[in-house]
Enzyme design. Structure first.
Site, PDB file in Angstrom:
ATOM      1  CG  HIS A 187      -1.999  -1.035   1.133  1.00  0.00           C
ATOM      2  ND1 HIS A 187      -3.018  -1.112   2.045  1.00  0.00           N
ATOM      3  CD2 HIS A 187      -2.227  -2.024   0.238  1.00  0.00           C
ATOM      4  CE1 HIS A 187      -3.832  -2.097   1.715  1.00  0.00           C
ATOM      5  NE2 HIS A 187      -3.367  -2.671   0.622  1.00  0.00           N
TER       6      HIS A 187
ATOM      7  CD  GLU B 274      -2.065   4.215   2.974  1.00  0.00           C
ATOM      8  OE1 GLU B 274      -3.197   4.712   2.873  1.00  0.00           O
ATOM      9  OE2 GLU B 274      -1.724   3.183   2.352  1.00  0.00           O
TER      10      GLU B 274
ATOM     11  CB  CYS C 223      -6.224  -0.837   5.041  1.00  0.00           C
ATOM     12  SG  CYS C 223      -4.509  -1.398   5.119  1.00  0.00           S
TER      13      CYS C 223
ATOM     14  CB  CYS D 274      -1.752   1.236   6.123  1.00  0.00           C
ATOM     15  SG  CYS D 274      -1.272   0.411   4.586  1.00  0.00           S
TER      16      CYS D 274
END
Length: 149
Positions: free
Chosen positions: A78, A80, A106, A109
């Site tokens: 992801h 992040e 999410c 993360c």
């Protein structure tokens, strides 16, 4: 013409970074900022040196996995996660930083963001993972959606 706010400016940069994403489902960008300086950026996609999902397909699409579920089936990182990894790789502290994300992180993360010492998240769009907001709020990480800032 009025000048954009710093928050709008950094979100524009996160949106630009998202254009590099190689995910078939969603393009996400993130930028870590402290004292109006960009510390690291990231987008979602396969780990360095591995084939991109745009090129070889998406297992989550093939299995019809809904957004926000079964993250372990995704080959990609992801945005992040990539911000945190890039900062670590280059020896840049992101403690006390603000992260600008095109989507709310999410829960996976969010756990990483909490432990990285990021103090604030400004995001553009929501994400189908209610646990993330719960954890971030409990940890004292400030959350703000850009249009609410």
């Amino acid at each position: 013409m009025s000048r954009p706010s710093w928050k709008e400016y950094f979100m524009d940069i996160a949106s630009l970074v998202a254009k590099r994403a190689t995910c078939r489902r969603r393009r996400v960008g993130a930028v870590a900022v402290r004292d109006k300086r960009i510390l690291a950026s990231g987008y979602n996609g396969a780990p360095a040196g591995l084939p991109h999902c745009l090129d070889i397909g998406c297992l989550r699409d093939e299995l019809d996995v809904p957004s926000g579920e079964r993250h372990e089936l995704c080959r990609g990182l992801h945005a992040e996660q990539n911000v945190i990894i890039q900062a670590a790789y280059h020896g840049v502290s992101i403690k006390e930083a603000t992260i600008y994300c095109t989507n709310l992180p999410c829960s996976i993360c969010s756990k990483m963001i909490i432990n990285a010492g990021i103090r604030e998240i400004i995001y553009q769009d929501g994400y189908a993972d209610p646990m993330s907001k719960e954890m971030l709020t409990a940890a004292g990480v400030k959350l703000a959606q850009l249009d609410e800032v």
